[in-house]
Design a protein around this motif. Structure first.
Motif: not given
Length: 149
Positions: A112-116
């Motif tokens: 996954y990738r976070d909002s940053q």
């Protein structure tokens, strides 16, 4: 024979001292809040830091500050459906063992990738979601988040 028995007892104590295991985190988040301070102090050498807390969470850190591997555990007491945990640790080997434990316990891993835009791993099994990601700080550390879906 006595030496062998003593060896197995010591191995058992060392293994139970690992905070990052699926069974330990399940036990901590399903137990009562009243016993949490005692469990974390006696079994994992973590002491409560009330001066770092906000309403709805408890913060614990290494009792022995001389260690090269810091740990900060935040317990979110107002989380949905169950208590949620956030552990920040420098112990790379402990995080790797936890990754192996999650897979052994049947958690399914995904990226996954976070909002940053920082990448990490999600592990999902039934109603549990575990996230492991590196922290974006000068000190190399990992954050492990344990929560209900």
């Amino acid at each position: 024979m006595k030496t062998l028995v003593l060896f197995f007892i010591m191995c058992g104590k060392i293994l139970t001292a690992q905070l990052l295991t699926v069974n330990n985190l399940r036990h901590l988040t399903s137990g009562s809040l009243q016993n949490l301070d005692t469990k974390l102090a006696e079994h994992f050498d973590l002491e409560r830091n009330t001066d770092m807390e906000d309403p709805g969470n408890r913060v614990y850190a290494n009792a022995n500050r001389n260690t090269g591997h810091f740990k900060v555990l935040t317990v979110f007491t107002n989380a949905r459906n169950c208590m949620a945990l956030s552990l920040v640790t420098q112990d790379e080997a402990e995080v790797h063992r936890f990754h192996q434990d999650l897979l052994k316990e049947g958690f399914v891993m995904g990226e996954y990738r976070d909002s940053q835009g920082n990448s990490g791993r999600n592990y999902i099994k039934e109603q549990m979601l575990v996230t492991i990601k590196g922290t974006a700080t000068d000190i190399p550390a990992h954050q492990v988040i344990w929560r209900c879906r």
